[in-house]
Design a protein around this motif. Structure first.
Motif, short mmCIF file in Angstrom:
data_model
loop_
_atom_site.label_atom_id
_atom_site.label_comp_id
_atom_site.label_asym_id
_atom_site.label_seq_id
_atom_site.Cartn_x
_atom_site.Cartn_y
_atom_site.Cartn_z
N ARG A 35 39.51 43.91 38.36
CA ARG A 35 38.83 43.41 39.55
C ARG A 35 39.82 43.09 40.66
O ARG A 35 39.57 43.37 41.84
N LYS A 36 40.97 42.54 40.30
CA LYS A 36 41.99 42.24 41.30
C LYS A 36 42.51 43.54 41.92
O LYS A 36 42.75 43.61 43.14
N ALA A 37 42.70 44.56 41.09
CA ALA A 37 43.20 45.85 41.59
C ALA A 37 42.19 46.51 42.53
O ALA A 37 42.56 47.30 43.40
N LEU A 38 40.92 46.20 42.34
CA LEU A 38 39.85 46.82 43.14
C LEU A 38 39.34 45.93 44.26
O LEU A 38 38.52 46.38 45.07
N SER A 39 39.83 44.71 44.32
CA SER A 39 39.35 43.78 45.34
C SER A 39 39.62 44.32 46.75
O SER A 39 40.77 44.63 47.11
N GLY A 40 38.57 44.47 47.54
CA GLY A 40 38.72 44.96 48.90
C GLY A 40 38.90 46.45 49.02
O GLY A 40 39.02 46.98 50.14
N ALA A 41 38.90 47.17 47.89
CA ALA A 41 39.10 48.63 47.94
C ALA A 41 37.84 49.33 48.41
O ALA A 41 36.73 48.98 48.01
N ASP A 42 38.02 50.34 49.23
CA ASP A 42 36.90 51.18 49.67
C ASP A 42 36.58 52.26 48.64
O ASP A 42 35.43 52.69 48.51
N GLY A 43 37.60 52.70 47.94
CA GLY A 43 37.41 53.75 46.95
C GLY A 43 38.45 53.65 45.86
O GLY A 43 39.41 52.88 45.96
N ARG B 129 31.70 48.01 40.01
CA ARG B 129 30.40 47.49 40.41
C ARG B 129 30.53 46.05 40.92
O ARG B 129 29.95 45.70 41.97
N ALA B 130 31.30 45.25 40.21
CA ALA B 130 31.46 43.85 40.60
C ALA B 130 32.14 43.71 41.96
O ALA B 130 31.82 42.79 42.73
N GLU B 131 33.06 44.63 42.27
CA GLU B 131 33.81 44.55 43.52
C GLU B 131 33.18 45.37 44.64
O GLU B 131 33.70 45.39 45.75
#
Length: 302
Positions: free
Chosen positions: A64-72, A102-104
């Motif tokens: 989730r941290k790695a994907l936080s704020g990611a567009d893709g 999904r969560a992010e």
């Protein structure tokens, strides 16, 4: 404003190719996810300007941290054939990263998928079946996913499928693809530019599955091209049967790979070379790749 794209698997062939292609485009900010920040690959991508974060497919918080704020994000999962539970383990890991997406609220996922050999022809190829199951899970979650069915790499001929010496200047390919079977192949280094094009046009590719192909060849044709450019070496099709490949005791995934090639022989290959060229105008056909990698191919045939 540049879109943030998280790339998993950058220490491997596909993830590394994707990250290198994306990082050259200022429309994107690349975030590379690694399990260990001390990996040489992590240092390489940091020097190239990428953000480097630590993430583990078994740790949802890190995902989730790695994907936080990611567009893709680009996702590729690994099959550890040395683990008897590799099918279930890979599916668990894939579901973890899907749940984290999904969560992010990740808006576009490019997933390196495969068709299911079990569902299609009733044989088990765990690396294929796992990826197909993960892809289906993503679809069931209604995630905005593009499936990318990556075929056999040309680069496999520099590794596990390198030619085998039979004496003198004669070598043979030990690829379990019999007779007239034609299969899709590609350079893994060309996959990155294809994924880059997918991220450039999400509306065209979300909820679609694409089948890139750099070339379509029989094993005999691969051998002939290698012989043409590696003279005086003569490379032939070793005409390895599926049963012979399955008997390889030193490789715990032998049955899976043999079943993959059996699947290829029974199912129409969907690779679209013309469409692939539109996504990556620089994609190499097999002969072009051989010419560009003659020195490396000569080195492994010594």
């Amino acid at each position: 404003m540049a879109k943030i794209i998280t790339v998993f698997g950058v220490t491997g062939n596909q993830g590394g190719s994707v990250a290198r292609a994306m990082i050259t485009d200022s429309k994107f900010k690349v975030r590379t996810a690694v399990r260990d920040i001390s990996f040489p690959t992590a240092t390489e991508f940091k020097q190239l300007g990428a953000e480097v974060v630590v993430a583990d497919y078994n740790d949802i918080d890190s995902l989730r941290k790695a994907l936080s704020g990611a567009d893709g994000c680009f996702i590729v999962t690994n099959t550890d054939f040395t683990d008897p539970e590799c099918l279930h383990q890979e599916i668990r890991e894939g579901k973890n990263v899907a749940d984290a997406c999904r969560a992010e609220g990740v808006k576009h996922i490019a997933f390196s998928t495969q068709l299911s050999a079990r569902e299609s022809v009733g044989t088990e190829a765990r690396h294929m079946d796992a990826k197909a199951a993960i892809h289906k899970y993503m679809q069931n979650l209604a995630l905005p996913v593009t499936g990318i069915v990556v075929p056999f790499y040309y680069e496999n001929l520099l590794g596990f499928f390198k030619p085998e010496s039979v004496g003198g200047n004669e070598w043979r390919l030990r690829i379990p693809a019999i007779g007239q079977s034609i299969f899709d192949i590609i350079s893994v280094n060309d996959v990155g530019a294809i994924v880059h094009s997918v991220f450039l046009d999400p509306q065209q590719f979300i909820n679609k599955t694409i089948h890139p192909s750099g070339d379509k060849k029989k094993v005999r044709e691969i051998a002939d091209i290698l012989s043409k450019h590696l003279r005086p070496k003569l490379i032939t099709d070793g005409q390895m049967t599926y049963a012979e490949f399955k008997s390889l005791r030193h490789f715990s995934g032998a049955a899976d790979i043999a079943n993959q090639f059996d699947f290829i022989s029974k199912k129409f290959q969907c690779g679209d070379m013309e469409f692939t060229t539109k996504l990556n105008p620089g994609v190499k056909n097999f002969e072009q790749w051989v010419i560009a990698n003659k020195d490396a191919l000569h080195r492994i045939c010594q």
